[in-house]
Scaffold this motif. Structure first.
Motif, PDB file in Angstrom:
ATOM      1  N   LYS A  66      30.462 -37.820   5.575  1.00  0.00           N
ATOM      2  CA  LYS A  66      30.556 -36.384   5.868  1.00  0.00           C
ATOM      3  C   LYS A  66      30.165 -35.568   4.641  1.00  0.00           C
ATOM      4  N   SER A  67      30.526 -36.058   3.456  1.00  0.00           N
ATOM      5  CA  SER A  67      30.215 -35.313   2.235  1.00  0.00           C
ATOM      6  C   SER A  67      28.772 -35.518   1.783  1.00  0.00           C
ATOM      7  N   VAL A  68      28.186 -36.659   2.111  1.00  0.00           N
ATOM      8  CA  VAL A  68      26.792 -36.953   1.769  1.00  0.00           C
ATOM      9  C   VAL A  68      26.105 -37.476   3.035  1.00  0.00           C
ATOM     10  N   PRO A  69      25.792 -36.586   3.973  1.00  0.00           N
ATOM     11  CA  PRO A  69      25.243 -37.031   5.259  1.00  0.00           C
ATOM     12  C   PRO A  69      23.913 -37.772   5.148  1.00  0.00           C
ATOM     13  N   THR A  70      23.186 -37.558   4.080  1.00  0.00           N
ATOM     14  CA  THR A  70      21.914 -38.248   3.884  1.00  0.00           C
ATOM     15  C   THR A  70      22.117 -39.756   3.794  1.00  0.00           C
ATOM     16  N   ALA A  71      23.265 -40.189   3.299  1.00  0.00           N
ATOM     17  CA  ALA A  71      23.542 -41.622   3.147  1.00  0.00           C
ATOM     18  C   ALA A  71      23.549 -42.336   4.493  1.00  0.00           C
ATOM     19  N   ASP A  72      23.816 -41.611   5.553  1.00  0.00           N
ATOM     20  CA  ASP A  72      23.856 -42.215   6.883  1.00  0.00           C
ATOM     21  C   ASP A  72      22.513 -42.840   7.265  1.00  0.00           C
ATOM     22  N   VAL A  90       7.895 -46.396  -0.286  1.00  0.00           N
ATOM     23  CA  VAL A  90       6.845 -45.384  -0.135  1.00  0.00           C
ATOM     24  C   VAL A  90       7.392 -44.015  -0.562  1.00  0.00           C
ATOM     25  N   LEU A  91       6.805 -43.452  -1.611  1.00  0.00           N
ATOM     26  CA  LEU A  91       7.239 -42.133  -2.085  1.00  0.00           C
ATOM     27  C   LEU A  91       7.090 -41.100  -0.975  1.00  0.00           C
ATOM     28  N   GLY A  92       8.104 -40.291  -0.803  1.00  0.00           N
ATOM     29  CA  GLY A  92       8.067 -39.224   0.192  1.00  0.00           C
ATOM     30  C   GLY A  92       8.501 -39.650   1.587  1.00  0.00           C
ATOM     31  N   SER A  93       8.728 -40.951   1.807  1.00  0.00           N
ATOM     32  CA  SER A  93       9.180 -41.392   3.126  1.00  0.00           C
ATOM     33  C   SER A  93      10.631 -40.938   3.331  1.00  0.00           C
ATOM     34  N   PRO A  94      11.060 -40.793   4.573  1.00  0.00           N
ATOM     35  CA  PRO A  94      12.442 -40.358   4.822  1.00  0.00           C
ATOM     36  C   PRO A  94      13.490 -41.272   4.173  1.00  0.00           C
ATOM     37  N   LEU A  95      13.285 -42.586   4.220  1.00  0.00           N
ATOM     38  CA  LEU A  95      14.267 -43.490   3.607  1.00  0.00           C
ATOM     39  C   LEU A  95      14.268 -43.370   2.088  1.00  0.00           C
ATOM     40  N   LYS A  96      13.093 -43.264   1.488  1.00  0.00           N
ATOM     41  CA  LYS A  96      13.014 -43.111   0.031  1.00  0.00           C
ATOM     42  C   LYS A  96      13.686 -41.814  -0.403  1.00  0.00           C
ATOM     43  N   THR A  97      13.450 -40.750   0.351  1.00  0.00           N
ATOM     44  CA  THR A  97      14.070 -39.463   0.047  1.00  0.00           C
ATOM     45  C   THR A  97      15.587 -39.556   0.162  1.00  0.00           C
ATOM     46  N   ALA A  98      16.074 -40.196   1.221  1.00  0.00           N
ATOM     47  CA  ALA A  98      17.521 -40.358   1.398  1.00  0.00           C
ATOM     48  C   ALA A  98      18.113 -41.158   0.243  1.00  0.00           C
ATOM     49  N   TYR A  99      17.441 -42.222  -0.152  1.00  0.00           N
ATOM     50  CA  TYR A  99      17.897 -43.053  -1.275  1.00  0.00           C
ATOM     51  C   TYR A  99      18.013 -42.212  -2.546  1.00  0.00           C
ATOM     52  N   GLU A 100      16.971 -41.415  -2.821  1.00  0.00           N
ATOM     53  CA  GLU A 100      16.965 -40.596  -4.032  1.00  0.00           C
ATOM     54  C   GLU A 100      18.053 -39.522  -4.011  1.00  0.00           C
ATOM     55  N   VAL A 101      18.321 -38.950  -2.827  1.00  0.00           N
ATOM     56  CA  VAL A 101      19.389 -37.941  -2.720  1.00  0.00           C
ATOM     57  C   VAL A 101      20.745 -38.579  -3.012  1.00  0.00           C
ATOM     58  N   VAL A 102      20.993 -39.744  -2.445  1.00  0.00           N
ATOM     59  CA  VAL A 102      22.272 -40.429  -2.691  1.00  0.00           C
ATOM     60  C   VAL A 102      22.389 -40.809  -4.160  1.00  0.00           C
ATOM     61  N   GLN A 103      21.311 -41.295  -4.732  1.00  0.00           N
ATOM     62  CA  GLN A 103      21.320 -41.667  -6.145  1.00  0.00           C
ATOM     63  C   GLN A 103      21.583 -40.437  -7.042  1.00  0.00           C
ATOM     64  N   ALA A 104      20.970 -39.322  -6.701  1.00  0.00           N
ATOM     65  CA  ALA A 104      21.196 -38.084  -7.464  1.00  0.00           C
ATOM     66  C   ALA A 104      22.648 -37.618  -7.320  1.00  0.00           C
ATOM     67  N   THR A 105      23.218 -37.810  -6.142  1.00  0.00           N
ATOM     68  CA  THR A 105      24.615 -37.439  -5.925  1.00  0.00           C
ATOM     69  C   THR A 105      25.529 -38.266  -6.830  1.00  0.00           C
ATOM     70  N   LEU A 106      25.202 -39.538  -6.980  1.00  0.00           N
ATOM     71  CA  LEU A 106      26.002 -40.412  -7.853  1.00  0.00           C
ATOM     72  C   LEU A 106      25.947 -39.949  -9.306  1.00  0.00           C
ATOM     73  N   LYS A 107      24.789 -39.426  -9.712  1.00  0.00           N
ATOM     74  CA  LYS A 107      24.624 -38.964 -11.082  1.00  0.00           C
ATOM     75  C   LYS A 107      25.102 -37.528 -11.264  1.00  0.00           C
ATOM     76  N   GLY A 108      25.560 -36.922 -10.164  1.00  0.00           N
ATOM     77  CA  GLY A 108      26.053 -35.545 -10.233  1.00  0.00           C
ATOM     78  C   GLY A 108      24.973 -34.503 -10.139  1.00  0.00           C
ATOM     79  N   GLY A 109      23.780 -34.889  -9.698  1.00  0.00           N
ATOM     80  CA  GLY A 109      22.655 -33.964  -9.654  1.00  0.00           C
ATOM     81  C   GLY A 109      22.442 -33.280  -8.330  1.00  0.00           C
ATOM     82  N   ALA A 110      23.184 -33.635  -7.301  1.00  0.00           N
ATOM     83  CA  ALA A 110      22.977 -32.982  -6.020  1.00  0.00           C
ATOM     84  C   ALA A 110      24.276 -32.564  -5.409  1.00  0.00           C
TER      85      ALA A 110
END
Length: 110
Positions: A66-72, A90-110
């Motif tokens: 619920k707090s990071v819906p992209t992780a779903d 693949v850069l820009g793919s929906p899964l790659k983007t979701a991965y990067e958002v979750v990773q940024a959340t872990l680092k406190g960037g999103a």
């Protein structure tokens, strides 16, 4: 939603049809439990990359999702693992983007 409606919906998703057979023949349906695999970064809430789940996502993850819906999006059917890993590279793919958002959340960037 009735049990029959749920079964019909599941069959629809699986590409199967649950139509009543003609006559008095017994209805035989098989439903496999949903097998998912998580392909995102390891999370401090006890979720490791490539963790597998039978029967859907566990309840302890619902608050996080619920707090990071992209992780779903990073929970995929096990049968789609190979194609999803290709998409993840693949850069820009929906899964790659979701991965990067979750990773940024872990680092406190999103």
């Amino acid at each position: 939603m009735s049990k029959q409606q749920k079964e019909e919906k599941m069959a629809e998703v699986e590409g199967k049809s649950l139509q009543e057979p003609a006559g008095d023949a017994p209805v035989q349906t098989t439903f496999e439990e949903e097998h998912l695999i998580y392909i995102g970064p390891t999370l401090p809430i006890g979720l490791s990359r490539y963790a597998t789940f039978r029967g859907g996502k566990p309840a302890y993850l619902l608050d996080y999702l619920k707090s990071v819906p992209t992780a779903d999006a990073l929970f995929i059917p096990v049968a789609e693992l190979s194609s999803s890993l290709k998409e993840l590279s693949v850069l820009g793919s929906p899964l790659k983007t979701a991965y990067e958002v979750v990773q940024a959340t872990l680092k406190g960037g999103a």
